[in-house]
Design a protein around this motif. Structure first.
Motif, PDB file in Angstrom:
ATOM      1  N   THR A 190       0.827  -1.206   0.000  1.00 41.77           N
ATOM      2  CA  THR A 190       0.000   0.000   0.000  1.00 41.77           C
ATOM      3  C   THR A 190       0.862   1.256   0.000  1.00 41.77           C
ATOM      4  OG1 THR A 190      -1.672  -1.231   1.229  1.00 41.77           O
ATOM      5  CG2 THR A 190      -1.905   1.152   1.158  1.00 41.77           C
ATOM      6  N   TRP A 191       2.002   1.184   0.674  1.00 42.30           N
ATOM      7  CA  TRP A 191       2.920   2.320   0.666  1.00 42.30           C
ATOM      8  C   TRP A 191       4.345   1.782   0.729  1.00 42.30           C
ATOM      9  CZ3 TRP A 191       6.361   3.186   4.681  1.00 42.30           C
ATOM     10  CH2 TRP A 191       6.106   2.527   5.891  1.00 42.30           C
ATOM     11  N   CYS A 192       5.280   2.614   0.340  1.00 44.21           N
ATOM     12  CA  CYS A 192       6.682   2.219   0.409  1.00 44.21           C
ATOM     13  C   CYS A 192       7.543   3.449   0.636  1.00 44.21           C
ATOM     14  CB  CYS A 192       7.123   1.467  -0.853  1.00 44.21           C
ATOM     15  SG  CYS A 192       7.603   2.531  -2.206  1.00 44.21           S
ATOM     16  N   ALA A 193       8.724   3.192   1.168  1.00 42.92           N
ATOM     17  CA  ALA A 193       9.725   4.246   1.361  1.00 42.92           C
ATOM     18  C   ALA A 193      11.078   3.666   0.970  1.00 42.92           C
ATOM     19  CB  ALA A 193       9.744   4.723   2.810  1.00 42.92           C
ATOM     20  N   GLN A 201      12.575  -8.164   6.742  1.00 48.81           N
ATOM     21  CA  GLN A 201      12.605  -8.099   8.198  1.00 48.81           C
ATOM     22  C   GLN A 201      11.468  -7.190   8.666  1.00 48.81           C
ATOM     23  OE1 GLN A 201      14.852  -9.942   9.899  1.00 48.81           O
ATOM     24  NE2 GLN A 201      15.773 -10.619   7.962  1.00 48.81           N
ATOM     25  N   VAL A 202      10.701  -7.640   9.654  1.00 48.10           N
ATOM     26  CA  VAL A 202       9.590  -6.841  10.173  1.00 48.10           C
ATOM     27  C   VAL A 202      10.146  -5.623  10.897  1.00 48.10           C
ATOM     28  CG1 VAL A 202       7.600  -6.817  11.716  1.00 48.10           C
ATOM     29  CG2 VAL A 202       8.096  -8.853  10.361  1.00 48.10           C
ATOM     30  N   TRP A 203       9.536  -4.450  10.641  1.00 47.80           N
ATOM     31  CA  TRP A 203       9.953  -3.194  11.275  1.00 47.80           C
ATOM     32  C   TRP A 203       8.734  -2.592  11.973  1.00 47.80           C
ATOM     33  CZ3 TRP A 203      10.841   2.121   8.626  1.00 47.80           C
ATOM     34  CH2 TRP A 203      11.537   2.975   9.488  1.00 47.80           C
ATOM     35  N   PRO A 204       8.579  -2.800  13.265  1.00 47.74           N
ATOM     36  CA  PRO A 204       7.344  -2.379  13.945  1.00 47.74           C
ATOM     37  C   PRO A 204       7.284  -0.897  14.295  1.00 47.74           C
ATOM     38  CG  PRO A 204       8.816  -3.465  15.502  1.00 47.74           C
ATOM     39  CD  PRO A 204       9.496  -3.531  14.161  1.00 47.74           C
ATOM     40  N   GLN A 205       8.396  -0.174  14.260  1.00 49.47           N
ATOM     41  CA  GLN A 205       8.417   1.202  14.770  1.00 49.47           C
ATOM     42  C   GLN A 205       7.420   2.142  14.081  1.00 49.47           C
ATOM     43  OE1 GLN A 205      11.081  -0.620  14.486  1.00 49.47           O
ATOM     44  NE2 GLN A 205      12.175  -0.495  16.443  1.00 49.47           N
ATOM     45  N   PRO A 206       7.282   2.144  12.745  1.00 48.91           N
ATOM     46  CA  PRO A 206       6.336   3.098  12.150  1.00 48.91           C
ATOM     47  C   PRO A 206       4.917   2.935  12.677  1.00 48.91           C
ATOM     48  CG  PRO A 206       7.783   2.204  10.471  1.00 48.91           C
ATOM     49  CD  PRO A 206       8.046   1.420  11.715  1.00 48.91           C
ATOM     50  N   GLY A 207       4.427   1.689  12.764  1.00 49.28           N
ATOM     51  CA  GLY A 207       3.074   1.477  13.272  1.00 49.28           C
ATOM     52  C   GLY A 207       2.921   1.898  14.711  1.00 49.28           C
ATOM     53  N   LEU A 221      13.472  -4.501   3.296  1.00 50.07           N
ATOM     54  CA  LEU A 221      14.333  -5.358   2.487  1.00 50.07           C
ATOM     55  C   LEU A 221      15.603  -4.588   2.155  1.00 50.07           C
ATOM     56  CD1 LEU A 221      11.151  -5.762   1.058  1.00 50.07           C
ATOM     57  CD2 LEU A 221      12.392  -7.822   0.445  1.00 50.07           C
ATOM     58  N   PRO A 222      16.776  -5.154   2.409  1.00 51.55           N
ATOM     59  CA  PRO A 222      18.019  -4.445   2.099  1.00 51.55           C
ATOM     60  C   PRO A 222      18.239  -4.350   0.598  1.00 51.55           C
ATOM     61  CG  PRO A 222      18.502  -6.675   2.797  1.00 51.55           C
ATOM     62  CD  PRO A 222      17.022  -6.488   2.989  1.00 51.55           C
ATOM     63  N   MET A 282      17.636   0.735   1.683  1.00 47.65           N
ATOM     64  CA  MET A 282      16.596  -0.189   2.145  1.00 47.65           C
ATOM     65  C   MET A 282      15.285   0.155   1.461  1.00 47.65           C
ATOM     66  SD  MET A 282      18.837   0.358   4.786  1.00 47.65           S
ATOM     67  CE  MET A 282      18.059   1.467   5.927  1.00 47.65           C
ATOM     68  N   LEU A 283      14.558  -0.876   1.084  1.00 50.70           N
ATOM     69  CA  LEU A 283      13.220  -0.732   0.524  1.00 50.70           C
ATOM     70  C   LEU A 283      12.228  -1.125   1.611  1.00 50.70           C
ATOM     71  CD1 LEU A 283      11.315  -0.225  -1.888  1.00 50.70           C
ATOM     72  CD2 LEU A 283      11.605  -2.636  -2.500  1.00 50.70           C
ATOM     73  N   THR A 284      11.411  -0.168   2.034  1.00 50.04           N
ATOM     74  CA  THR A 284      10.442  -0.399   3.096  1.00 50.04           C
ATOM     75  C   THR A 284       9.049  -0.511   2.498  1.00 50.04           C
ATOM     76  OG1 THR A 284      11.804   0.886   4.618  1.00 50.04           O
ATOM     77  CG2 THR A 284       9.536   0.487   5.272  1.00 50.04           C
ATOM     78  N   LEU A 285       8.350  -1.589   2.818  1.00 49.03           N
ATOM     79  CA  LEU A 285       6.999  -1.825   2.320  1.00 49.03           C
ATOM     80  C   LEU A 285       6.029  -1.866   3.488  1.00 49.03           C
ATOM     81  CD1 LEU A 285       7.704  -4.704  -0.229  1.00 49.03           C
ATOM     82  CD2 LEU A 285       7.877  -2.246  -0.579  1.00 49.03           C
TER      83      LEU A 285
END
Length: 916
Positions: free
Chosen positions: A520-523, A569-575, A621-622, A632-635
């Motif tokens: 839905t979004w990416c950075a 790798q799961v990145w919980p900080q944004p949520g 994802l690195p 890094m590609l963040t999804l």
């Protein structure tokens, strides 16, 4: 601008001064409220595109294109709506806008998306307006958007500086049992095999099971004439198979409303012919029932075979034994409808054990995790793609590989992680296994304790064993379709990434290929060098109005840690941060955290929207290229949504390709900057001002990205009021020629300032070029010394070493050569050169060019010296700059193709006496 946009008919002209909208907008009106945006996570499995000229017949051609495409994809249910909408939108483009129309069809899992683009972005659609009303249906224009609002599941309009793109999504309806289906167009070598003539035997069986009709194809297939079999029981002819686990015989099958499958028919010669049959129970006008049987050879079963199977429950009548819920269910969903199969499974399992909820999880390929694929009676957060470990705890009851009964979960917290916090007290879980391999887990839970025992576990395990093979078959079919779509996606992504070496464009492509296909979004974070921190370079969301909020949120939290380990790798900080910010804003708006509530009410909406947008699963994802993490590609997903494992694997493949493309763009940018810096160092720093003489230069280097080539020029002070000028051409173009250019220009300045004459300067330059050995290149050069005169004229001493001769334009319009040709440099060692004196009177022009000007070609024609002289005759009275510009314009217009050779134009003019 994306989404449903209810409003009036698009105006023909955009209001003056109003910026053209280019951002997508989330639908906010009543039409958009019911839209289910499923395409955000769907993989594009096929595409077809075509362009249509701005003529009336293109509308019919576009209709045929869309109809043929959708029918080839098996989308017969939505063909008519798609054709109507395409017809209206193409009419708007080719008739009303008068531009070429481009139609793009995209096949996705929910249905089809069709985009119609024209080249008239000024025909703007108004923004969302609560009081806006669509134009009348009787009007000539504006009906396309009305029809989109009425027929499409979702639709929208997107603007760029050159295009307007109207798109609509049509979702496939839920297919009921027996719904007509279609398959995609296939290559000939993939079509099913059949004999030269396919024979279909048609038999009719009466209520007693005897043959009442027998057609000619049946005679050919089985060797019986009609009068030999009519009246005989079908059981005398049929070799009915004994299927393990079923008790259905041919007599029972003939009583079913519909049946399809394989058996054998005994021929007249005693042999058994394997056939594939389709039976349909009918009744005549008098109410007499009979069964119509269509039979083909078994290897031609594709002629009759359908993807659906008849529910086993149809074979039970009102007087028959009561059917177990799973017995009714087993044959109901189509074999390749995995989601329907799983959802019906959990519903039947819940009903069978009278539970409050049920869930079904599928195992990952390595059997270490289970992924939630279907559930009923559980919160939405537990429904799709959440993952739990296979080994949740010690002992057999903590493993999904064995059946387990928990009478009260409050006494064993964490025994079933999926049910934590749901209020369920008792649960029974059983594994789904195929050939001893764990493929999934099926569970039923209840709110009360002590509801289940080993007896219920045995019943549920029996049902799981019955359904496991069908589930695994459907899962493999879905996985194969997904992998085919993934392969097509990666091929297209590779083509797009390989098509650019611009870093910013590569970042944009990475994000646009990811959203909404994968996330839905990416950075995108980039890392300039190993010592630098990750930098947030690009953010994209399906709704562009949320981009700024997400960018602001991500800028306030530390970036993810760059690691070389592959995989998501799961990145919980944004949520977590988004939810905390939303909670604080809500409390402030209610006056619960101090301060007036009305001060923050306006900002709570965007804060909550951002929290919802990033509240789901976020993975990193690195981006690894050449053994270095370059970013890094963040999804991310919205609240309560998780990624499928297959989508993460596809994202990992994409990240590898994107990382290499991004690193290539970085290397290209660095080398381009170095090259341009070196090239600029070879150009003269600037033209000196000469009293009494106008000077202007135009220089064009051939080749993309080249600022310096084989042609060069220079103008520099020597001393005592004298100036040296030069224009030359090194053999070849590009960097190799530019290297000799730098040698020649710097040597000329040094030698001329030593007080040497023109011939001596060129002779020493010739020796320097020959000293380069294999790297030397021959050089044509026009060198001279300019001395302005007190009477308003100028005296020049020139040496023309193999170069195009300079031309002198007198004030009366006559043109003549101003020097004689002499040998070029870099070929022979001993040169005999001499200099010639030229005096320019007021109003005269001296024009010096390289052969890129005189050798300009168009087919067999060439501009040549005579053509250049003809152009120069028209320059009387022009300034030096105007003369150079006119020469360049004439060269460019002489041929339609871009110039392929370097060009240098040096014009020197002595102003007329009337201008002094």
């Amino acid at each position: 601008m994306t989404g449903a946009i209810p409003g009036e008919q698009p105006p023909e002209q955009r209001p003056t001064g109003e910026p053209m909208p280019r951002q997508r907008r989330v639908p906010a009106g009543p039409i958009a409220l019911h839209v289910d945006d499923r395409s955000g996570s769907s993989v594009i499995t096929a595409r077809a595109a075509a362009s249509f000229e701005p003529v009336g017949r293109s509308v019919a051609t576009a209709r045929s294109f869309v109809r043929d495409t959708l029918q080839g994809w098996g989308f017969a249910d939505i063909v008519d709506d798609a054709v109507v909408l395409t017809s209206e939108l193409v009419t708007n483009a080719v008739v009303h806008a008068g531009t070429e129309a481009e139609v793009l069809c995209l096949r996705t899992e929910p249905g089809v998306r069709i985009e119609v683009s024209d080249r008239y972005p000024e025909r703007e659609v108004p923004l969302q307006n609560a009081h806006a009303v669509m134009g009348s249906p009787d009007r000539e224009g504006g009906r396309g958007l009305q029809l989109c609002a009425a027929l499409a599941s979702r639709w929208g309009v997107e603007y760029t500086s050159t295009h307007k793109n109207v798109w609509f999504q049509l979702d496939l309806p839920e297919r009921a049992l027996g719904t007509r289906t279609a398959g995609p167009a296939l290559p000939t070598d993939l079509l099913p095999t059949a004999d030269g003539r396919v024979r279909v035997a048609v038999l009719q069986i009466d209520r007693k099971g005897s043959v009442s009709a027998w057609n000619e194809d049946a005679e050919e297939l089985f060797g019986y004439a009609a009068d030999e079999v009519v009246g005989k029981p079908l059981t005398d002819l049929a070799a009915w198979p004994h299927t393990p686990g079923t008790g259905t015989g041919i007599a029972e099958a003939l009583q079913l409303s519909r049946w399809e499958g394989s058996y054998g028919v005994r021929r007249a010669d005693g042999r058994v012919t394997p056939v594939y049959a389709s039976h349909l129970r009918v009744r005549d006008t008098g109410g007499e029932p009979s069964t119509v049987c269509l039979l083909v050879r078994d290897h031609e079963r594709a002629v009759l075979q359908t993807p659906s199977r008849v529910p086993a429950g149809d074979q039970g009548g009102a007087d028959g034994p009561s059917a177990d819920p799973f017995e009714v269910f087993i044959g109901s969903p189509a074999p390749d409808d995995l989601d329907g199969l799983l959802q019906r499974t959990v519903e039947r399992a819940r009903d069978m054990l009278d539970g409050d909820s049920a869930f079904l999880l599928l195992a990952t390929d390595d059997e270490t995790e289970l992924e939630v694929r279907a559930s009923t009676g559980l919160p939405s957060a537990r429904q799709r793609f959440a993952r739990v470990p296979v080994e949740a705890g010690p002992g057999r009851y903590g493993s999904a590989r064995m059946p387990a009964v928990h009478e009260d979960l409050t006494s064993v917290p964490g025994a079933v992680p999926l049910l934590a916090g749901t209020g369920m007290r008792s649960v029974v879980t059983v594994p789904l296994k195929v050939e001893g391999r764990l493929t999934g887990s099926l569970g039923v839970a209840a709110e009360g304790p002590g509801r289940y025992s080993n007896e219920e576990a045995l019943r549920l395990q029996f049902a799981a064993d019955r359904i496991a093979l069908a589930v695994e078959s459907a899962r493999l079919g879905e996985l194969e379709r997904l992998r085919r779509g993934s392969l097509s996606f990666l091929v297209e992504a590779s083509d797009l990434l390989a098509g650019t070496l611009d870093r910013d464009q590569t970042l944009a492509l990475m994000a646009q290929m990811t959203v909404p296909t994968l996330a839905t979004w990416c950075a995108v974070y980039t890392i300039a060098d190993p010592a630098s921190d990750p930098y947030l370079s690009y953010v994209l969301h399906e709704d562009e109005e949320l981009i700024d909020g997400i960018k602001s949120l991500l800028s306030k939290i530390p970036p993810p840690e760059p690691v070389l380990t592959p995989g998501a790798q799961v990145w919980p900080q944004p949520g977590e941060v988004a939810h905390q910010a939303a909670l604080r804003s809500s409390m402030r708006s209610l006056g619960l955290a101090g301060g007036p509530a009305q001060q923050l009410t306006a900002s709570i909406g965007p804060t909550l929207a951002t929290a919802s947008a990033v509240g789901g699963e976020t993975v990193v994802l690195p981006l690894v290229a050449r053994n270095r993490v370059i970013g890094m590609l963040t999804l991310g997903k919205p609240t309560d949504e998780h990624f499928r494992q297959e989508i993460l694997e596809l994202a990992e493949d994409l990240s590898r390709r994107a990382a290499l493309a991004l690193d290539n763009a970085r290397l290209y940018s660095e080398r381009t900057a170095i090259s341009q810096s070196l090239q600029r160092s070879l150009l003269p720093p600037g033209l000196p001002h000469i009293d009494g003489v106008e000077v202007d230069v135009i220089y064009r280097a051939a080749g993309e990205g080249n600022e310096v080539g084989g042609d060069f020029y220079d103008l520099f002070p020597i001393g005592d009021g004298a100036y040296g000028f030069a224009i030359g051409d090194v053999c070849g173009t590009g960097p190799n020629a530019a290297a000799v250019t730098g040698l020649a220009r710097h040597a000329l300045r040094l030698l001329a300032r030593e007080g040497l004459s023109g011939p001596a300067v060129l002779q020493r330059l010739n020796s320097a070029i020959l000293d380069e050995g294999d790297r030397s290149r021959f050089l044509t050069l026009l060198y001279g010394e300019l001395r302005p005169q007190a009477n308003g004229g100028a005296e020049m001493k020139v040496v023309c070493a193999g170069h195009p001769l300079p031309l002198r334009l007198r004030q009366d319009g006559t043109v003549e050569t101003a020097a004689e040709p002499q040998p070029l440099l870099g070929v022979i060692e001993d040169l005999e050169l001499y200099e010639e004196t030229v005096t320019l009177d007021p109003g005269d022009v001296l024009l010096c060019v390289t052969d890129g000007v005189t050798e300009r070609r168009e087919g067999t024609r060439m501009l040549g010296d005579d053509g250049l002289a003809d152009v120069l005759t028209t320059c009387t009275g022009l300034t030096a700059g105007a003369v150079a510009a006119r020469i360049l314009r004439a060269v460019e217009r002489f041929a339609s193709d871009a110039p392929s050779d370097d060009m240098a134009i040096l014009a020197m003019r002595v102003p007329g006496l009337q201008q002094d």
